[in-house]
Design a protein around this motif. Structure first.
Motif, mmCIF file in Angstrom:
data_model
loop_
_atom_site.group_PDB
_atom_site.id
_atom_site.type_symbol
_atom_site.label_atom_id
_atom_site.label_comp_id
_atom_site.label_asym_id
_atom_site.label_seq_id
_atom_site.Cartn_x
_atom_site.Cartn_y
_atom_site.Cartn_z
ATOM 1 N N TRP A 140 12.467 -26.503 2.541
ATOM 2 C CA TRP A 140 11.311 -25.743 3.016
ATOM 3 C C TRP A 140 10.157 -26.722 3.257
ATOM 4 O O TRP A 140 9.282 -26.912 2.416
ATOM 5 C CB TRP A 140 10.920 -24.691 1.972
ATOM 6 N N THR A 141 10.192 -27.331 4.399
ATOM 7 C CA THR A 141 9.249 -28.407 4.715
ATOM 8 C C THR A 141 8.157 -28.000 5.691
ATOM 9 O O THR A 141 7.098 -28.617 5.701
ATOM 10 C CB THR A 141 10.009 -29.602 5.299
ATOM 11 N N GLU A 142 8.409 -26.987 6.490
ATOM 12 C CA GLU A 142 7.421 -26.581 7.495
ATOM 13 C C GLU A 142 6.492 -25.512 6.921
ATOM 14 O O GLU A 142 6.944 -24.594 6.243
ATOM 15 C CB GLU A 142 8.110 -26.035 8.751
ATOM 16 N N GLU A 143 5.202 -25.672 7.199
ATOM 17 C CA GLU A 143 4.212 -24.706 6.727
ATOM 18 C C GLU A 143 3.825 -23.771 7.864
ATOM 19 O O GLU A 143 3.611 -24.207 8.995
ATOM 20 C CB GLU A 143 2.974 -25.432 6.197
ATOM 21 N N GLY A 144 3.754 -22.505 7.538
ATOM 22 C CA GLY A 144 3.390 -21.499 8.542
ATOM 23 C C GLY A 144 2.596 -20.366 7.906
ATOM 24 O O GLY A 144 2.154 -20.454 6.761
ATOM 25 N N VAL A 145 2.449 -19.285 8.691
ATOM 26 C CA VAL A 145 1.728 -18.092 8.240
ATOM 27 C C VAL A 145 2.701 -16.925 8.219
ATOM 28 O O VAL A 145 3.374 -16.637 9.223
ATOM 29 C CB VAL A 145 0.533 -17.785 9.149
ATOM 30 N N CYS A 146 2.775 -16.262 7.065
ATOM 31 C CA CYS A 146 3.676 -15.123 6.901
ATOM 32 C C CYS A 146 2.856 -13.833 6.810
ATOM 33 O O CYS A 146 1.853 -13.778 6.080
ATOM 34 C CB CYS A 146 4.533 -15.281 5.647
ATOM 35 N N GLN A 174 10.460 -6.989 -4.407
ATOM 36 C CA GLN A 174 10.984 -7.559 -3.168
ATOM 37 C C GLN A 174 9.925 -7.469 -2.077
ATOM 38 O O GLN A 174 9.313 -6.411 -1.877
ATOM 39 C CB GLN A 174 12.245 -6.820 -2.722
ATOM 40 N N VAL A 175 9.744 -8.569 -1.378
ATOM 41 C CA VAL A 175 8.730 -8.664 -0.322
ATOM 42 C C VAL A 175 9.396 -9.265 0.913
ATOM 43 O O VAL A 175 10.032 -10.323 0.828
ATOM 44 C CB VAL A 175 7.522 -9.514 -0.758
ATOM 45 N N TYR A 176 9.210 -8.591 2.047
ATOM 46 C CA TYR A 176 9.715 -9.096 3.323
ATOM 47 C C TYR A 176 8.530 -9.407 4.228
ATOM 48 O O TYR A 176 7.559 -8.636 4.308
ATOM 49 C CB TYR A 176 10.638 -8.079 3.975
ATOM 50 N N VAL A 177 8.652 -10.560 4.915
ATOM 51 C CA VAL A 177 7.545 -11.026 5.752
ATOM 52 C C VAL A 177 8.073 -11.441 7.118
ATOM 53 O O VAL A 177 9.293 -11.621 7.315
ATOM 54 C CB VAL A 177 6.834 -12.232 5.091
ATOM 55 N N GLU A 237 10.864 -22.800 -5.441
ATOM 56 C CA GLU A 237 12.280 -23.162 -5.512
ATOM 57 C C GLU A 237 12.931 -22.635 -6.792
ATOM 58 O O GLU A 237 14.108 -22.219 -6.748
ATOM 59 C CB GLU A 237 12.439 -24.688 -5.458
ATOM 60 N N GLU A 238 12.222 -22.638 -7.900
ATOM 61 C CA GLU A 238 12.807 -22.145 -9.150
ATOM 62 C C GLU A 238 13.081 -20.646 -9.083
ATOM 63 O O GLU A 238 14.142 -20.178 -9.534
ATOM 64 C CB GLU A 238 11.872 -22.455 -10.326
ATOM 65 N N SER A 239 12.166 -19.890 -8.523
ATOM 66 C CA SER A 239 12.392 -18.443 -8.368
ATOM 67 C C SER A 239 13.561 -18.175 -7.427
ATOM 68 O O SER A 239 14.361 -17.252 -7.659
ATOM 69 C CB SER A 239 11.128 -17.763 -7.831
ATOM 70 N N GLN A 240 13.699 -18.990 -6.386
ATOM 71 C CA GLN A 240 14.811 -18.819 -5.461
ATOM 72 C C GLN A 240 16.145 -19.124 -6.137
ATOM 73 O O GLN A 240 17.149 -18.425 -5.911
ATOM 74 C CB GLN A 240 14.599 -19.732 -4.245
ATOM 75 N N GLN A 249 18.490 -22.358 8.129
ATOM 76 C CA GLN A 249 19.688 -22.159 7.316
ATOM 77 C C GLN A 249 19.405 -21.309 6.081
ATOM 78 O O GLN A 249 20.318 -20.707 5.532
ATOM 79 C CB GLN A 249 20.255 -23.526 6.891
ATOM 80 N N GLN A 250 18.140 -21.280 5.666
ATOM 81 C CA GLN A 250 17.743 -20.476 4.520
ATOM 82 C C GLN A 250 17.050 -19.199 5.014
ATOM 83 O O GLN A 250 16.158 -19.261 5.849
ATOM 84 C CB GLN A 250 16.800 -21.265 3.598
ATOM 85 N N GLU A 251 17.482 -18.064 4.485
ATOM 86 C CA GLU A 251 16.882 -16.799 4.888
ATOM 87 C C GLU A 251 15.566 -16.512 4.162
ATOM 88 O O GLU A 251 14.781 -15.680 4.612
ATOM 89 C CB GLU A 251 17.855 -15.644 4.608
ATOM 90 N N ALA A 252 15.314 -17.197 3.049
ATOM 91 C CA ALA A 252 14.094 -16.961 2.272
ATOM 92 C C ALA A 252 13.021 -17.955 2.684
ATOM 93 O O ALA A 252 13.300 -19.074 3.152
ATOM 94 C CB ALA A 252 14.380 -17.079 0.785
ATOM 95 N N VAL A 253 11.773 -17.538 2.519
ATOM 96 C CA VAL A 253 10.609 -18.415 2.686
ATOM 97 C C VAL A 253 9.883 -18.468 1.351
ATOM 98 O O VAL A 253 9.988 -17.543 0.533
ATOM 99 C CB VAL A 253 9.680 -17.913 3.807
ATOM 100 N N LEU A 254 9.140 -19.578 1.144
ATOM 101 C CA LEU A 254 8.477 -19.806 -0.144
ATOM 102 C C LEU A 254 6.969 -19.605 -0.009
ATOM 103 O O LEU A 254 6.353 -20.030 0.978
ATOM 104 C CB LEU A 254 8.758 -21.217 -0.650
#
Length: 280
Positions: free
Chosen positions: A123-129, A160-163, A178-181, A226-231
């Protein structure tokens, strides 16, 4: 009458004797003065030159002894200075080497902990959710330590939160870090398990209220998708890495500077000593 003649005869002899003594005395004085004018070949000239040579030799020996004393004092001061400086220089070099060794060990520890986790994170790219949905689905089981070889079960609510990432329409599930994931792939936050269930419920509800108030939050996503989750936050971001590497780098630089300064001081000391020898 006869006595008078004897007395006059005695006076005549005495006057002749006095005149002879005076003549002899004047002759000796004239001879001494002539010998002295010819170069001091007499005994008085020899004594004069011998005394003068002795005085000159005595002055030379005295000067030589004074110079030797000053030289001995100078050498003694130099030996004392060298003796006093050498232990201090050794301690400074040991200090610099200790600082360098400590910084290397800190680099090693950071390399197998923080840097490794930072490098392995995708998870290297920063964005707005934008928050689309936030609900509490069910209670999740957990266990907490109650003593030596004692574990007890407890429960916490799963939020559960979807963005939507960058308003692109891609819906992703939000996770805290990462620990929560790794712990739970469904809940946004996993609180520390404890006996008090109410306290864990309050923590989760506060996060839900915060996300309802702030619909847009900064997040980190996987650019390769490749990862469906965002942090929501990264466990070790670039700021944490920078601050963790700053102090070992400062220690390494300080140790190197200490050693360089000691070596520079030794070089300048030898250079000054050689210049002093050349001037002498």
């Amino acid at each position: 009458m006869r006595k008078l003649l004897i007395y006059e005869e005695f006076l005549g002899l005495f006057s002749n004797y006095s005149a002879a003594y005076t003549l002899t005395r004047s002759f000796q004085q004239s001879f001494r003065s002539s010998s002295a004018s010819k170069g001091g070949r007499g005994p008085s000239g020899k004594m004069f030159f011998v005394a003068r040579n002795r005085n000159v030799a005595g002055q030379g020996n005295e000067r030589r002894s004074i110079y030797q004393k000053f030289r001995d004092v100078d050498l003694l001061d130099k030996k004392k200075t060298v003796t006093a400086l050498k232990p201090g220089e050794d301690r400074a070099i040991f200090l610099g080497l200790g600082m360098i060794l400590s910084s290397v060990m800190m680099y090693f520890v950071l390399g197998i902990t923080i840097l490794r986790s930072y490098a392995e994170s995708v998870w290297t790219e920063e964005g707005v959710c934008v928050v689309l949905n936030s609900t509490v689905t069910a209670d999740m089981n957990c266990s907490y330590n109650c003593g030596s070889e004692c574990w007890r079960a407890s429960k916490y609510p799963c939020l559960q939160v979807y963005v939507s990432v960058n308003n692109t329409g891609r819906v992703r599930r939000l996770s805290h870090n990462e620990e929560s994931q790794d712990t739970s792939s469904e809940c946004v936050y996993v609180p520390r398990c404890q006996k008090d269930r109410v306290a864990m419920h309050v923590i989760v509800m506060n996060i839900s209220e915060h996300l309802k108030v702030n619909q847009q939050v900064p997040c980190y996503y996987d650019p390769s998708e490749q990862q469906e989750a965002v942090l929501l936050t990264r466990l070790y971001d670039h700021r944490v890495v920078f601050h963790s590497l700053l102090w070992p780098s400062c220690m390494l630089t300080g140790g190197a500077l200490v050693i360089v300064m000691v070596k520079l001081t030794q070089y300048l000391s030898r250079l000054c000593e050689e210049i002093g020898k050349i001037k002498r």
